[in-house]
Design a protein around this motif. Structure first.
Motif, mmCIF file in Angstrom:
data_model
loop_
_atom_site.group_PDB
_atom_site.id
_atom_site.type_symbol
_atom_site.label_atom_id
_atom_site.label_comp_id
_atom_site.label_asym_id
_atom_site.label_seq_id
_atom_site.Cartn_x
_atom_site.Cartn_y
_atom_site.Cartn_z
ATOM 1 N N SER A 45 -7.528 -7.054 8.780
ATOM 2 C CA SER A 45 -5.701 -6.676 8.877
ATOM 3 C C SER A 45 -4.691 -7.189 7.797
ATOM 4 O O SER A 45 -3.785 -6.488 7.458
ATOM 5 C CB SER A 45 -5.237 -7.540 10.589
ATOM 6 O OG SER A 45 -5.875 -9.014 10.574
ATOM 7 N N LEU A 46 -5.562 -7.815 7.384
ATOM 8 C CA LEU A 46 -5.272 -8.892 6.010
ATOM 9 C C LEU A 46 -4.938 -7.437 4.679
ATOM 10 O O LEU A 46 -4.514 -7.459 4.301
ATOM 11 C CB LEU A 46 -6.082 -10.402 5.861
ATOM 12 C CG LEU A 46 -5.938 -10.900 6.458
ATOM 13 C CD1 LEU A 46 -6.167 -11.857 6.105
ATOM 14 C CD2 LEU A 46 -4.134 -11.804 6.128
ATOM 15 N N SER A 47 -6.762 -7.241 4.571
ATOM 16 C CA SER A 47 -6.542 -6.182 3.721
ATOM 17 C C SER A 47 -5.787 -5.181 3.885
ATOM 18 O O SER A 47 -5.717 -4.653 3.310
ATOM 19 C CB SER A 47 -8.097 -5.525 4.079
ATOM 20 O OG SER A 47 -9.233 -6.788 4.343
ATOM 21 N N LEU A 48 -5.542 -4.443 4.867
ATOM 22 C CA LEU A 48 -4.714 -3.499 5.739
ATOM 23 C C LEU A 48 -3.293 -3.932 5.122
ATOM 24 O O LEU A 48 -1.836 -3.039 4.544
ATOM 25 C CB LEU A 48 -4.249 -3.128 6.373
ATOM 26 C CG LEU A 48 -5.821 -2.107 7.304
ATOM 27 C CD1 LEU A 48 -5.567 -2.343 8.723
ATOM 28 C CD2 LEU A 48 -5.888 -0.583 6.447
ATOM 29 N N ILE A 49 -2.963 -5.282 5.226
ATOM 30 C CA ILE A 49 -1.438 -5.766 4.848
ATOM 31 C C ILE A 49 -1.797 -5.731 3.486
ATOM 32 O O ILE A 49 -0.101 -5.290 2.706
ATOM 33 C CB ILE A 49 -1.511 -7.335 4.901
ATOM 34 C CG1 ILE A 49 -1.017 -7.144 6.832
ATOM 35 C CG2 ILE A 49 0.695 -8.067 4.709
ATOM 36 C CD1 ILE A 49 -0.701 -8.498 7.714
ATOM 37 N N GLY A 50 -2.190 -5.948 2.216
ATOM 38 C CA GLY A 50 -2.972 -5.343 0.926
ATOM 39 C C GLY A 50 -2.666 -4.537 0.268
ATOM 40 O O GLY A 50 -1.749 -4.006 -0.692
ATOM 41 N N LEU A 92 -0.812 -2.076 1.933
ATOM 42 C CA LEU A 92 0.624 -2.279 2.377
ATOM 43 C C LEU A 92 1.788 -2.608 1.254
ATOM 44 O O LEU A 92 2.212 -1.709 0.507
ATOM 45 C CB LEU A 92 1.510 -2.824 3.260
ATOM 46 C CG LEU A 92 2.302 -2.532 3.794
ATOM 47 C CD1 LEU A 92 2.914 -1.258 3.755
ATOM 48 C CD2 LEU A 92 3.261 -3.298 4.631
ATOM 49 N N VAL A 93 1.238 -4.017 0.326
ATOM 50 C CA VAL A 93 1.961 -4.749 -0.358
ATOM 51 C C VAL A 93 1.925 -3.888 -1.722
ATOM 52 O O VAL A 93 2.672 -3.731 -2.430
ATOM 53 C CB VAL A 93 1.302 -5.790 -0.743
ATOM 54 C CG1 VAL A 93 1.682 -6.590 -1.962
ATOM 55 C CG2 VAL A 93 1.651 -6.645 1.037
ATOM 56 N N THR A 94 0.890 -3.565 -1.712
ATOM 57 C CA THR A 94 0.035 -2.758 -3.305
ATOM 58 C C THR A 94 0.823 -1.375 -3.239
ATOM 59 O O THR A 94 1.601 -0.674 -4.064
ATOM 60 C CB THR A 94 -1.262 -2.623 -3.494
ATOM 61 O OG1 THR A 94 -1.796 -3.672 -3.192
ATOM 62 C CG2 THR A 94 -2.150 -2.033 -4.276
ATOM 63 N N SER A 95 0.883 -0.307 -2.006
ATOM 64 C CA SER A 95 1.485 0.961 -1.840
ATOM 65 C C SER A 95 3.007 0.561 -2.919
ATOM 66 O O SER A 95 3.765 1.471 -2.735
ATOM 67 C CB SER A 95 1.294 1.677 -0.444
ATOM 68 O OG SER A 95 -0.033 1.661 -0.453
ATOM 69 N N THR A 96 3.865 -0.323 -1.297
ATOM 70 C CA THR A 96 4.852 -0.733 -2.541
ATOM 71 C C THR A 96 5.260 -0.771 -3.297
ATOM 72 O O THR A 96 6.289 -0.033 -4.000
ATOM 73 C CB THR A 96 5.313 -2.181 -1.681
ATOM 74 O OG1 THR A 96 5.359 -2.178 0.212
ATOM 75 C CG2 THR A 96 7.256 -2.329 -1.504
#
Length: 160
Positions: free
Chosen positions: A126-131, A133-137
């Motif tokens: 889940s932390l990786s998925l947040i990463g 998301l941030v990188t996609s932003t």
């Protein structure tokens, strides 16, 4: 102009500090990996994919930080709408895609490790998925910044 120079200088300092943090991570990463291999010898072979992903991430992130630093320098010199700044944004965008790929690769190796050991990998995944998301932003933001620069350069090209 003072406000612009002050804010770009502040951002350059932040980029420099982030670069130091990445360098520190790269220095201590092998020591952490060896210590973990000694504690968990059964899963020590999973350290190679982890180190490949971690160092690839650090390299891509460092290149993106350097290009952001160069972009701030172009902004300070009033060259924000130039081919050089467009080139820096393209490199940053490529680095974001490389980081996303490496995070996905890390998630896959973590899922395999979880299957082998029987552990629950929901937290790190889940932390990786947040990463991601941030990188996609960041990639979307860079894409938005590229469009006006391209339009400006094309408009100036047709005038000549």
């Amino acid at each position: 102009m003072n406000v612009n120079r002050g804010s770009t200088t502040f951002l350059k300092v932040i980029i420099f500090l982030a670069g130091i943090a990445v360098l520190a991570l790269c220095i201590w990463l092998p020591e952490i990996a060896v210590r973990d291999a000694r504690v968990h010898p059964v899963t020590a072979y999973f350290l190679i994919p982890f180190l490949v992903c971690a160092y690839g991430f650090c390299i891509a992130f460092s290149v993106a930080l350097y290009q952001a630093y160069k972009l701030l320098t172009y902004i300070e010199k009033n060259n924000a709408f130039s081919e050089l700044s467009l080139k820096s944004l393209k490199v940053i965008k490529k680095c974001t895609f490389a980081v996303i790929f490496l995070i996905v690769l890390g998630i896959v190796s973590l899922m395999v490790l979880a299957k082998v050991t029987g552990d629950d990998a929901a937290g790190p995944i889940s932390l990786s998925l947040i990463g991601i998301l941030v990188t996609s932003t960041v990639a979307a933001f860079v894409s938005v910044l590229q469009k006006p620069i391209k339009n400006f350069l094309e408009k100036n090209e047709t005038k000549m």
